[in-house]
Scaffold this motif. Structure first.
Motif, short mmCIF file in Angstrom:
data_model
loop_
_atom_site.label_atom_id
_atom_site.label_comp_id
_atom_site.label_asym_id
_atom_site.label_seq_id
_atom_site.Cartn_x
_atom_site.Cartn_y
_atom_site.Cartn_z
N LEU A 157 0.84 -1.19 0.00
CA LEU A 157 0.00 0.00 0.00
C LEU A 157 0.88 1.25 0.00
O LEU A 157 2.00 1.26 0.52
N ASP A 158 0.33 2.31 -0.49
CA ASP A 158 1.02 3.61 -0.63
C ASP A 158 2.17 3.56 -1.63
O ASP A 158 3.01 4.47 -1.66
N SER A 159 2.20 2.49 -2.40
CA SER A 159 3.19 2.48 -3.49
C SER A 159 2.81 3.55 -4.55
O SER A 159 1.63 3.74 -4.87
N ASN A 184 -12.53 5.34 -8.03
CA ASN A 184 -12.20 3.91 -7.93
C ASN A 184 -11.79 3.66 -6.49
O ASN A 184 -11.54 4.58 -5.71
N GLU A 185 -11.65 2.36 -6.13
CA GLU A 185 -11.36 2.03 -4.74
C GLU A 185 -9.92 1.65 -4.48
O GLU A 185 -9.51 1.51 -3.34
N HIS A 186 -9.11 1.53 -5.52
CA HIS A 186 -7.74 1.06 -5.35
C HIS A 186 -6.70 2.20 -5.39
O HIS A 186 -5.68 2.10 -4.72
N PHE A 187 -6.95 3.19 -6.21
CA PHE A 187 -5.91 4.20 -6.46
C PHE A 187 -6.42 5.61 -6.14
O PHE A 187 -7.62 5.90 -6.28
N SER A 188 -5.47 6.42 -5.72
CA SER A 188 -5.73 7.86 -5.59
C SER A 188 -4.63 8.61 -6.36
O SER A 188 -3.57 8.05 -6.67
N GLY A 202 1.56 11.01 -9.84
CA GLY A 202 1.66 9.59 -9.48
C GLY A 202 0.33 9.01 -8.99
O GLY A 202 -0.53 9.74 -8.49
N LEU A 203 0.21 7.70 -9.22
CA LEU A 203 -0.91 6.95 -8.66
C LEU A 203 -0.45 6.29 -7.36
O LEU A 203 0.63 5.70 -7.32
N VAL A 204 -1.23 6.44 -6.37
CA VAL A 204 -0.89 5.85 -5.05
C VAL A 204 -1.89 4.71 -4.76
O VAL A 204 -3.11 4.89 -4.89
N LEU A 205 -1.27 3.57 -4.45
CA LEU A 205 -2.10 2.39 -4.17
C LEU A 205 -2.70 2.53 -2.77
O LEU A 205 -1.96 2.61 -1.77
#
Length: 918
Positions: A157-159, A184-188, A202-205
């Motif tokens: 997480l937070d990758s 979506n529920e996976h990425f911010s 960047g996309l953060v998991l």
């Protein structure tokens, strides 16, 4: 500072709301405010329609609308000259064609169009800056419409997964981008702050991935700018969830900053990056590469070593092309699937002084008239250097010692201005070298050559080589004969140096000068229009004017003194009874009681010529039958005397033929017949008494004439003495700086061949005059100068010791003592002789006792000083002169031969004294 009042026209742009119109109005007001100080400043939004109002440029520059066309009002632009235009009818600057700020200035924060407003007659140059305002006409753009991401399901997480952000061609608030990610529920979405723009998106998991639940995830990334209205751009994110490899390579730093000088050679190392992978084996072996999103320009300039991680230069690095390069890198392991690590290399290019200044010359006003006033603008010069900082700071200079200077008008604009007066006759063309040098180290420079031609004005009058010329012309010249050529030079050019000649008209006696001579207007040749007569006109003095063809015309004059030389064109003329007699006959009664040598008669003659041409000799022609006559005639006196005592066998009537001839070439003659009647002594007294009665009446008339003549001689003598005294006084009181009264040229004396008289040519008598040169009409006589050689005609005198004949001396013929050759005492011809002449004339007039021969009649002063006693009987020798049409030998003051004067030349001319006739 006073603010100019201007009128504005609102621009209605389609799609603009009310707030944007207010903002545009505010910007235009600010531009008008700045235009009131120094250079004019306007602003206009990009993409404005054709005809959009920009500003009232003519009114703001203080120009009248009626002056625009006559003064050649025009607008020039260094960028694109067709974007803006001026209406010459109302003086309004308007948009002429589409203005694209991004095309014109790129991503530069400031964008302006620099205009040069040029007005001729007189020349004025104004600088106008039109700022192009950005509008939100470009939406944000992503590198691609779709991006594929491969993410292991084992990622923590937070990758963070970097994304390439969007770019907006606009500037300012129109380029401020905001991003949002579809729900979506996976990425911010991780958006870096404004001060960390180098850091990518960047996309953060946020929620662990499960490949079994969702192998692919599709997201929509939207970028929105800050313009009004807002524009957006989108990219489709396709996320593939991978399994197995759970550690990706990691770089030491996410951002590397490198400074690289421009123009470095190929192969130069930029940086060496390093990434580590916690896995082992092939999953820990890292390979480096550029990101798939890198531009082709970066690939053409930089090379990435996949094994070592070294980045080297393979292309031309030019600061003027790009000031920085942002290089995204990837590090992938060799596992399956491969896991990537990311970082960014920011290469800042350091400027080097590799661009020389560029000069642009605009000729405006050539050639330059030589009477132009200092301050006149000749040429406009602009300079430009692509470098920045000190490397782009340019200074200009001129070649030294020229009458021009450079005046800075606006930033890198200069005017070549006239700094001092011009003179085309000194320098007709200037090669002006303008040198532009930048402030780099080492400094680079460039030159531009401007050829400035100086136009001529008529500021030089024609000039003659000398102010006066002396010309000698033989009389009886053919009509239209060329006697001289005048020439004047003008230092100007073209028509200003085209010289024409003309006579300065005046009257010569009763006639106009133009009836005697003429001058050719182009060649300056002077022609005699009619034959000249020495006996009528000895000196013809006139002026020739030379004028150029300039406006206004300039001119000068030269004086010509034309001396008419005598020719032997007049035969001797008999005087006295011979002149009145028929056929030149004179009757005389002679007593037989005469002793040998007794004078019985005298033949008098005169010649209207002068010099040798008027020198007369007398010869007695032999009688028929060869009988020796008891009479003879004096060679130069004309006195007839007995050679022996008269005898009874001599004929009672003797007829003598006397030939009178001059010494001209050819010689001219006259014949006199003298009839002598021989009588005894008693008969002589009777005849004499009759003759005396008639002669007394004639003598009374001669006495009256002699009285007037004596008065005239005394007056002339007094005037001569007074003139000499005045001349002496002026000469003694003058200083060397007396100007026109300064001493004249040295005395030049020509001695005649007879050696008894001299004719002085001292022409510089010191008589002051308010206008013109000193008077030079002074003649002097001196007795018994050394004898000179023969005349220029090679005609020898009767003997080597020739003197004036008895007939040419003062006194009655026959009353003077002297031998047949006419020997004259050397110490008698002076002032005492002049007084003796006057007293003798007075005495003779009183008693009337002057006799001729045996008392044939009484002769007065007119007989004593007859026509032969004149200057024209003295041989006239000129020296160092050129006589047109003559091959006469030139003689010096002593009468020595100097050689021949070339035909048509002037020779060494000297002024001769004026001849006087009494």
């Amino acid at each position: 500072m006073r603010i100019k009042r201007q009128q504005f026209e609102m621009v209605n742009l389609r799609g603009y709301n009310w707030k944007s119109q207010q903002l545009l109005l505010f910007l235009i007001i600010v531009a008008a405010w700045e235009a009131g100080s120094g250079q004019l400043h306007y602003s206009v939004p990009e993409e404005a329609k054709h005809g959009t109002f920009v500003g009232r440029i003519a009114q703001d520059l203080g120009l009248e609308l009626t002056e625009l066309v006559p003064r050649l009002f025009r607008v020039a632009s260094k960028d694109r000259g067709d974007l803006l235009e001026v209406n010459l009818q109302n003086g309004i600057l308007f948009v002429n064609s589409r203005i694209d700020r991004e095309e014109l200035c790129g991503r530069s924060a400031e964008c302006s169009i620099h205009l040069e407003v040029i007005v001729d007659r007189p020349l004025q140059v104004f600088h106008v800056e039109v700022e192009v305002k950005d509008i939100n006409d470009n939406p944000p753009m992503f590198p691609a419409t779709q991006k594929a991401l491969f993410i292991l399901e084992s990622r923590l997480l937070d990758s963070r997964f970097p994304l390439e952000g969007a770019s907006d061609a606009d500037v300012g608030s129109n380029a401020l981008l905001t991003y949002r990610l579809s729900t979506n529920e996976h990425f911010s979405l991780d958006v870096p702050p404004n001060h960390e723009q180098v850091k990518p998106l960047g996309l953060v998991l946020r929620k662990p991935l499960d490949r079994e639940e969702a192998a692919e995830i599709r997201l929509l990334l939207t970028a929105t700018d800050g313009g009004k209205p807002e524009l957006t751009g989108t990219v489709q994110l396709l996320i593939t969830v991978l399994d197995v490899n759970d550690n990706a390579p990691v770089f030491d730093r996410s951002l590397y900053t490198v400074k690289l000088p421009e123009n470095v050679p190929n192969g130069t190392l930029v940086i060496k990056v390093n990434a580590s992978d916690l896995d082992e084996g092939v999953n820990g072996d890292v390979m480096y590469s550029f990101s798939s999103d890198v531009s082709s320009d970066i690939k053409s300039k930089f090379h990435m070593d996949t094994v070592s991680g070294e980045i080297t230069v393979i292309g031309i690095i030019d600061f003027e092309e790009s000031k920085a390069y942002k290089i995204p890198l990837e590090a992938r392991d060799k596992g399956f699937p491969q896991l990537p690590g990311h970082c960014t290399i920011l290469v800042e290019v350091v400027d080097a002084n590799d661009n020389a200044p560029q000069l642009t010359v605009s000729s405006l006003s050539l050639p330059v008239s030589e009477d132009s006033q200092p301050g006149r603008v000749v040429t406009l010069i602009s300079v430009f250097d692509r470098d920045s900082g000190a490397n782009g700071q340019v200074t200009c200079s001129l070649t030294p010692h020229i009458p021009f200077k450079l005046v800075s008008t606006f930033k890198n604009y200069y005017s070549l201005v006239l700094d001092s007066a011009l003179d085309r006759e000194t320098i007709a063309n200037y090669d002006v070298i303008v040198t532009a040098r930048d402030g780099g180290s080492p400094s680079l420079w460039a030159t531009a050559s401007v050829s400035v031609e100086v136009a001529d004005v008529n500021d030089n009058a024609p000039l003659f080589a000398q102010p006066e010329y002396t010309v000698f012309v033989k009389e009886n010249n053919p009509p239209g004969a060329h006697i001289f050529t005048v020439s004047a030079m003008d230092a100007d050019a073209q028509e200003n140096a085209l010289v024409s000649y003309s006579l300065v008209e005046r009257r010569v006696g009763e006639r106009l000068l133009s009836s005697y001579v003429s001058v050719h207007a182009e060649s300056g040749k002077v022609f005699a229009l009619q034959p000249l007569d020495h006996e009528e006109l000895e000196l013809l003095q006139f002026q020739v004017s030379a004028r150029d063809a300039g406006v206004p015309a300039l001119g000068s004059n030269v004086t010509l003194q034309v001396f008419v030389l005598d020719e032997n064109d007049n035969a001797p003329t008999l005087l006295g009874p011979l002149a009145n007699g028929v056929g030149g006959t004179m009757n005389e009664v002679v007593s037989r009681a005469l002793v040998p040598g007794q004078v019985v008669a005298k033949v008098r003659a005169v010649d209207e010529d002068s010099g040798y041409n008027a020198w007369l000799s007398f010869e007695l022609q032999p009688v028929a039958g060869g009988v020796r006559s008891p009479f003879r005639v004096g060679l130069y006196t004309g006195e007839i005397s007995t050679t022996r005592a008269l005898e009874e066998t001599d004929a009672l009537r003797q007829c003598l033929l006397v030939l009178v001839k001059d010494h001209g070439e050819p010689s001219l003659t006259a014949t006199a017949t003298v009839l002598l009647s021989l009588v005894d002594s008693g008969q002589t007294q009777k005849v004499s008494s009759k003759v005396s009665a008639g002669a007394s009446r004639v003598d009374q008339r001669l006495v009256d004439v002699n009285v007037y003549l004596i008065i005239a001689i005394c007056a002339v003598s007094s005037l001569l003495v007074l003139t000499l005294l005045l001349y002496t006084a002026l000469r003694c009181s003058a200083t060397p700086t007396d100007g026109a009264c300064a001493p004249g040229k040295p005395m030049l004396v020509c001695s005649s061949a007879v050696g008894s008289w001299s004719y002085s040519q001292q022409r510089r008598q010191r008589v002051c005059s308010g206008e013109g040169p000193p008077k030079t009409d002074l003649m002097a006589f001196s007795p018994s100068l050394p004898q000179g050689p023969s005349s220029t005609d090679n005609q020898a005198p009767p003997n080597t010791d020739w003197r004036f004949s008895q007939a040419q001396r003062p006194g009655t013929s026959g009353s003077q003592n002297g031998d047949e050759t006419g020997t004259w005492p050397n110490n008698q011809f002076d002032t005492e002789m002049l007084q003796a002449m006057i007293l003798a004339s007075a005495s003779e007039a009183a008693d009337g006792s002057s006799t001729l021969g045996g008392g044939a009649g009484t002769m007065g002063l007119s007989a004593r000083y007859g026509p032969q006693f004149t200057l024209q009987h003295v041989p006239d020798y000129r020296q160092n002169v050129y006589i047109p049409g003559s091959n006469a030998t030139l003689t010096n003051a002593a009468g020595k031969r100097d050689g021949k004067a070339p035909a048509g030349g002037n020779g060494n001319k000297k002024k001769s004294g004026k001849k006087e006739k009494k």
